[in-house]
Motif scaffolding. Structure first.
Motif, short mmCIF file in Angstrom:
data_model
loop_
_atom_site.label_atom_id
_atom_site.label_comp_id
_atom_site.label_asym_id
_atom_site.label_seq_id
_atom_site.Cartn_x
_atom_site.Cartn_y
_atom_site.Cartn_z
N ARG A 1 0.81 -1.20 0.00
CA ARG A 1 0.00 0.00 0.00
C ARG A 1 0.86 1.27 0.00
NH1 ARG A 1 -5.17 -0.34 0.51
NH2 ARG A 1 -6.20 -2.22 1.24
N GLU A 2 2.08 1.17 0.55
CA GLU A 2 2.93 2.36 0.66
C GLU A 2 4.40 1.98 0.66
OE1 GLU A 2 2.69 2.77 5.50
OE2 GLU A 2 1.28 3.90 4.27
N LYS A 3 5.25 2.99 0.77
CA LYS A 3 6.69 2.83 0.76
C LYS A 3 7.19 2.05 1.99
CE LYS A 3 10.84 5.68 0.62
NZ LYS A 3 11.37 7.04 0.58
N GLU B 1 7.37 -1.19 2.75
CA GLU B 1 6.73 -2.42 3.22
C GLU B 1 7.56 -3.61 2.75
OE1 GLU B 1 2.07 -1.24 3.61
OE2 GLU B 1 2.71 -2.29 1.80
N SER C 1 8.77 -2.73 -1.09
CA SER C 1 8.29 -1.56 -1.83
C SER C 1 9.29 -0.41 -1.66
CB SER C 1 6.90 -1.15 -1.36
OG SER C 1 6.91 -0.83 0.01
N ASN D 1 6.25 4.63 -3.15
CA ASN D 1 4.81 4.43 -2.99
C ASN D 1 4.18 3.70 -4.17
OD1 ASN D 1 4.48 5.54 -0.45
ND2 ASN D 1 4.27 7.61 -1.25
N HIS D 2 4.93 3.50 -5.26
CA HIS D 2 4.37 2.85 -6.43
C HIS D 2 5.33 1.85 -7.10
CE1 HIS D 2 0.85 5.36 -6.32
NE2 HIS D 2 1.62 6.43 -6.23
N PRO E 1 -2.26 1.37 -4.39
CA PRO E 1 -3.08 0.89 -3.25
C PRO E 1 -4.54 0.80 -3.62
CG PRO E 1 -2.15 3.08 -2.79
CD PRO E 1 -1.66 2.66 -4.14
#
Length: 99
Positions: free
Chosen positions: A33-35, A37, A60, A63-64, A99
């Motif tokens: 879902r985010e940076k 992880e 990750s 964020n993408h 996300p």
């Protein structure tokens, strides 16, 4: 001259390795879902004539953007007679997520 690429392709196809067994790896599907992880998973399976272990990881970076790495080791055959085939498979990947 136009037959040369066709002959080369046929030569590569016909001279490739013959695979006696197929052992699929588990799909590495991290749900980010985010940076920052991190996901780590593993599996070990023993059958009548096979033994397989697998380790998977993913991270990750932003964020993408995420990266994955997998390692699988397999042995198939008759262990008592020392007549078995073993193999190792490495996978690396990078991908976009939302996300």
């Amino acid at each position: 001259m136009k037959k040369t690429p066709l002959i080369l392709c046929l030569g590569l196809i016909l001279s490739s390795c013959h695979q006696l067994y197929y052992v699929p790896s588990i799909q590495n599907v991290p749900v980010f879902r985010e940076k920052n992880e991190f996901n780590l998973s593993g599996a070990y399976a023993v059958g009548d004539e096979s033994e397989s272990g697998e380790l998977q990881t993913a991270y990750s970076i932003t964020n993408h953007l995420g990266v994955t790495a997998n390692l699988m080791k397999t042995k198939i055959g008759n262990y008592a007679k020392e007549d078995f085939v073993s193999g190792t498979n490495y996978d690396f990947g990078i991908g976009y997520f939302r996300p």
